[in-house]
Design a protein around this motif. Sequence first.
Motif, PDB file in Angstrom:
ATOM      1  N   ASN B 156      -3.045  -6.527   9.370  1.00 56.65           N
ATOM      2  CA  ASN B 156      -2.777  -7.721   8.563  1.00 56.65           C
ATOM      3  C   ASN B 156      -2.809  -8.965   9.429  1.00 56.65           C
ATOM      4  OD1 ASN B 156      -2.488  -5.975   6.517  1.00 56.65           O
ATOM      5  ND2 ASN B 156      -0.247  -6.080   6.398  1.00 56.65           N
ATOM      6  N   THR B 160      -5.004 -12.295   9.138  1.00 57.42           N
ATOM      7  CA  THR B 160      -4.404 -13.628   9.135  1.00 57.42           C
ATOM      8  C   THR B 160      -5.085 -14.515  10.165  1.00 57.42           C
ATOM      9  OG1 THR B 160      -2.365 -12.424   8.770  1.00 57.42           O
ATOM     10  CG2 THR B 160      -2.189 -14.797   9.063  1.00 57.42           C
ATOM     11  N   SER B 341      -7.663  -8.151   0.441  1.00 57.98           N
ATOM     12  CA  SER B 341      -6.609  -8.165   1.472  1.00 57.98           C
ATOM     13  C   SER B 341      -5.843  -9.479   1.456  1.00 57.98           C
ATOM     14  CB  SER B 341      -7.244  -7.964   2.846  1.00 57.98           C
ATOM     15  OG  SER B 341      -8.130  -9.040   3.098  1.00 57.98           O
ATOM     16  N   ILE B 342      -6.093 -10.308   0.422  1.00 56.54           N
ATOM     17  CA  ILE B 342      -5.469 -11.647   0.418  1.00 56.54           C
ATOM     18  C   ILE B 342      -3.956 -11.519   0.439  1.00 56.54           C
ATOM     19  CG2 ILE B 342      -5.613 -11.763  -2.120  1.00 56.54           C
ATOM     20  CD1 ILE B 342      -6.012 -14.835  -1.685  1.00 56.54           C
ATOM     21  N   LYS B 343      -3.436 -10.488  -0.245  1.00 55.87           N
ATOM     22  CA  LYS B 343      -1.974 -10.338  -0.300  1.00 55.87           C
ATOM     23  C   LYS B 343      -1.424  -9.856   1.044  1.00 55.87           C
ATOM     24  CE  LYS B 343      -2.996  -5.796  -2.103  1.00 55.87           C
ATOM     25  NZ  LYS B 343      -4.272  -6.082  -1.353  1.00 55.87           N
ATOM     26  N   ASP B 344      -2.303  -9.351   1.919  1.00 56.74           N
ATOM     27  CA  ASP B 344      -1.829  -8.809   3.202  1.00 56.74           C
ATOM     28  C   ASP B 344      -1.648  -9.887   4.259  1.00 56.74           C
ATOM     29  OD1 ASP B 344      -2.137  -6.488   1.865  1.00 56.74           O
ATOM     30  OD2 ASP B 344      -4.044  -5.932   2.832  1.00 56.74           O
ATOM     31  N   ASN B 346      -0.268 -12.431   6.615  1.00 51.67           N
ATOM     32  CA  ASN B 346       1.130 -12.477   7.031  1.00 51.67           C
ATOM     33  C   ASN B 346       1.407 -13.784   7.761  1.00 51.67           C
ATOM     34  OD1 ASN B 346       3.443 -12.317   8.561  1.00 51.67           O
ATOM     35  ND2 ASN B 346       3.320 -10.076   8.711  1.00 51.67           N
ATOM     36  N   PHE B 403      -9.941 -12.560   2.967  1.00 56.05           N
ATOM     37  CA  PHE B 403      -9.397 -12.138   1.672  1.00 56.05           C
ATOM     38  C   PHE B 403      -9.926 -10.756   1.289  1.00 56.05           C
ATOM     39  CE2 PHE B 403      -9.133 -16.829   0.242  1.00 56.05           C
ATOM     40  CZ  PHE B 403      -8.075 -17.008   1.112  1.00 56.05           C
ATOM     41  N   SER B 405     -10.700  -7.991   3.468  1.00 55.51           N
ATOM     42  CA  SER B 405     -10.637  -6.990   4.537  1.00 55.51           C
ATOM     43  C   SER B 405     -11.766  -7.089   5.560  1.00 55.51           C
ATOM     44  CB  SER B 405     -10.652  -5.574   3.941  1.00 55.51           C
ATOM     45  OG  SER B 405      -9.733  -5.487   2.903  1.00 55.51           O
TER      46      SER B 405
END
Lengths: 680, 680
Positions: B156, B160, B341-344, B346, B403, B405
């Motif tokens: 993550n 980021t 992966s947008i929610k990942d 950090n 976003f 991955s």
Amino acid sequence: MTGVGSSQTVHKVNFSPPRSFSTVLKSALKETFFPDDPFKQFENESRKKRAKKAIQYFIPIFEWLPKYNFQLFKFDLLAGITIASLAIPQGISYAKLANIPAIVGLYSSFVPPLIYAVFGSSKHLAVGTVAASSLLMGSTIEEKVSPTTDPTLYLNLVFTATFFAGIFETALGVLRLGIVVDFLSHSTITGFMGGTAIIIILQQLKGIFGLTHFTTKTDVVSVLHAVFANRSEVRIHNFPILSYILALKTSKFFGTHMARHLLSLTLATWRWESAVLGIIYLAFLMFCRYLKKKNPRLFWVSAMAPLVTVVTGCLFAYFTHAEKHGIQIVGDLKKGLNPISIKDLNFSSEYLGATLKAGIITAILSMSEGIAIGRSFAIMTNQQTDGNKEMLAFGLMNIVGSFTSCYLTTGPFSKSAVNFSAGCKTAMSNVVMSLCMMLTLLVLAPLFKYTPLVALSAIIISAMLGLIDYEEAYRLFKVDKFDFVICMSGMIGVAFISMDIGLLISVGLAIVRALLYISRPATTKLVKIPNSSLYRDVEQYPGENEVPGVLVLQMGSPIYFANCSYIKERILRYIRDEQSVADGKANIIEHLLLDLGGVTSIDMTGVETLSEIRRNLELKGIKMAIIDPRINVLEKLTIAKFIDVLGKEFVFLSIEDAIESCRFMLNESKEKINGDSNLA
Amino acid sequence: MTGVGSSQTVHKVNFSPPRSFSTVLKSALKETFFPDDPFKQFENESRKKRAKKAIQYFIPIFEWLPKYNFQLFKFDLLAGITIASLAIPQGISYAKLANIPAIVGLYSSFVPPLIYAVFGSSKHLAVGTVAASSLLMGSTIEEKVSPTTDPTLYLNLVFTATFFAGIFETALGVLRLGIVVDFLSHSTITGFMGGTAIIIILQQLKGIFGLTHFTTKTDVVSVLHAVFANRSEVRIHNFPILSYILALKTSKFFGTHMARHLLSLTLATWRWESAVLGIIYLAFLMFCRYLKKKNPRLFWVSAMAPLVTVVTGCLFAYFTHAEKHGIQIVGDLKKGLNPISIKDLNFSSEYLGATLKAGIITAILSMSEGIAIGRSFAIMTNQQTDGNKEMLAFGLMNIVGSFTSCYLTTGPFSKSAVNFSAGCKTAMSNVVMSLCMMLTLLVLAPLFKYTPLVALSAIIISAMLGLIDYEEAYRLFKVDKFDFVICMSGMIGVAFISMDIGLLISVGLAIVRALLYISRPATTKLVKIPNSSLYRDVEQYPGENEVPGVLVLQMGSPIYFANCSYIKERILRYIRDEQSVADGKANIIEHLLLDLGGVTSIDMTGVETLSEIRRNLELKGIKMAIIDPRINVLEKLTIAKFIDVLGKEFVFLSIEDAIESCRFMLNESKEKINGDSNLA
């Protein structure tokens, strides 16, 4: 030279093999570290003579003392006494700025001048303490140790910082890194001085209004806060004023009515007696300054004024017992010469950071002031000063100073100016001053006990007012906006953030500008000036491109990694623009001439860029030629094999020659070239 | 023009009033931010046309897609497939370098290329991950989180960092700060690449020798340590080898016999099977590279080689159950396209520092690589790329990537080169690659499960060997020693300290050099070239000063605060030297001509310096004249009133004119001038 019509008119380019690396390096190092070529004088001299000269070079006193005579001394005596009269009040006042005992200020005008007289190379520089560095040193060390709770430790740290400053200055001098000082631009100094003057003046409000508690911060906001809200913090907190203070902090509602309001609230802590006295003195001092301005020959009036202020102040305070009426006085000054302070130097890691920082920043500041003033007087009187030797002298005097209870000294503008106008002839005036200070320390010191702080504040304020240079700032604004920004950012930074941050911002901007400049050198299109052999910037000397198909560009300097891609794009754009002017056949560029005459330096990336441009032009069917490459540029181009790729016949010594040969080639092979240019 | 003999021969200097500030500022800003003048094309167009052009300008696909046809597609299809075959192995290998799952490497070649195809302005750039940035990102984030203990968090953070990189690139692009990238000089990049290649190759020893534990550090010493002392630390400590390791750390006794000794000691942990396989593959790959070098038309061989390696590796591992014989394999690769992966992402403050640092540094690095490669192909094919637009494209593709991955992507040298030689015509080749990757992800991914790590290591090593550019380093050494130092410091810094430090050192040196250059511009003495009107550097074109009493100096550029005191001293020194050449009357300088033709810029301090020099010369009885000041210099001098002080009659357009008038004045008032010069 193939492809050239009338060879005899063409001047040969010098393609002699490149100089050896050592030669180049040697000259580069010389230009960097010995621009004034100090060893020139030693050439073709006997060893004995050389040794003598060397000593005279490094210890200037041996140069001027033998030739010294009574005629010169008369001048120096007068000058010496004059600056001594300035040294006493300034010494006391600036010591107060650094929150150290007044006596240390007097000490600082005794030992350092003697050292400078021996090692200093300037004839007009007068040694003494400076306001800006005093305040900066004080505020930096205050962050670690409070001068009120632990005065001895604080004082020791000041000595230590002075020691570091001395070491730093000496080091720079020995390494001939005078170049460091060069990076404090005129605009930076103007701005910094202005900002410092402002905050110092504000600080004096403490003395003028006889306030007891005060802030240790130097920025405008906290100082104003302290001045207007100097009551016990408790009192403030349960008081609506707090909201005003906050408002004031954001300096949003900061207007007269606001100020008046605060005034009415805080007058209680202000001592009107002190204020009145302060204003009287300030008026007196300003009047003297004014006299001097009117008639420069009356400089001694304003030179003596501070001493008069102090003396009258003492008498006044002594007879009226002013201290009882809320006019604070300096307090005991013990007789005797500088005590040895070498054992007091404090190198404990706990404070090392603060002392080092204070030492180095103040060193750079005070050096630049001292060197600048020395230089300007040297210029006026058509002499020479060596910045690096000056640093050495400053360094030594601060090292010795830190051993003998003196704090940071340099050659202040004000004092040196007085010294100069008092007609000093040699560094002997510093010796005279130093002797006067000795007398003062041995005999008169105690008398200054009664000096009212308010008098000192008045002296400082009048001195600082001279440092706020409106005209200069306005001039910068008119001549060079960027310089103005640099100046202002320094001033505002100092006034509202802190002295060191302000300085950093200003210097940083100046460097960024320098880099920006490097990364965007001016490339201009040249056209021939009618009935002449001159080619000049078309923007400046509008004219017609007389040989169609030939584009002449004058390259800016240097051609460096930081500007290569720009230069490439810029040149291609020039060609595009040319071609697009009119779609007539005539406007198809067939020759690009790059005038490298102004290019003083090129690096590897630059060389590659040139060959890339060449390759690109070839595809467009455009021939490229370079004109008048300077020696080190040509050398690089040769070693990098660019010349071989380009062909020596495409290197010319003058634009005329190049145009000549282009014209020839154009006529010679019209069809072929047309053929090429169709590809473009 | 007073004091001039034959006025009609003299060419008038253009003293027209200075341009308005806004004009100057506008052109300055344009040169700084829009050197390629992108809006030229919009001039004199209807609004509708303009809008269309604007869209086409910002979203290039609208420019080329309409004109796209099957003929072009055939080329792009081939190229696309070729780079896809490269993308699979590279994706997996570089993902391993960043310590992230291999599949992420494949994801990263699916989404970003599509974005780039829409926004990218280069026709030949192939999008993909790069070794250097992968390693740098990995090692930076590893400092905070271990990829083994907490792989999800680690992954993550990588996303980021990629996101930040994208934001940073976009910002630079929008603000048109392409200039930032310009400060990575050719030498810096060469050095950095070399250093990176070395440490990456060393890291691959892990894979080649099938080591299980390994260091997270990237510097040579710790990696070698890890390779040779990879046994359980205990084992080492009670073993004489320790002393050797230490000796090795200081890399003093590091010789063959030593290596052999260590080998014998540590072979126990090395898997010979893996080593053998690795060496075979490496040999194969190197051979293909060699073929390509011999015959560039066989580029596809070396382009396909990595895929062949991977596939054969898979088959080999599958049938021999290599994993049981100590040959590690990639392990499960799950089918399917990029998960969101947008929610990942950090943004917790705990890791913000690391992610920001990783993001920004890798962004600058990868951008510079991408832009450089784009530019060089554009130059080759005689097109234009806009660095700022490229940044924007990279930025967008990395934001979207983060976003979906993907981790950091750019336009790698290797891949783009293959794309170019495979004959790609438009960014469509990226689309084709992306589609191939989609197929791979949907169908083939699981098959790559068996890929032996050793095969990947071999691929990486062979790729990295291409990045160590001996010839270039040697060339730098020959052409420009300072560039060589910059390059080497970068390489050594990267290899022995860390990638970011190495980069910083190298860039820092380059900037210091630029500043040093600014602070010491070359001032040269000019003499006339026989039977010509040309005046050139006497050092380059030795000759005689034909008009005695006149000294012509060509000033370097710029005249800036950082070099003012130098210039002053240098000029005075020239005069001293001149006067001292011979003590004959003839050698007393009476006129100093400063050729400002090469001076592209001057600041306030510079102007002051000129007037100081003038004042000083006046005292020496020397008249000063300036020649051919450029437009912005002349403007400053005019506004600063310097021209008024100097007198317009002392500003000339050419050296000839100046000499002419000097000669006249010399004859006109010999006595008077002699009188003056006696004072000097």
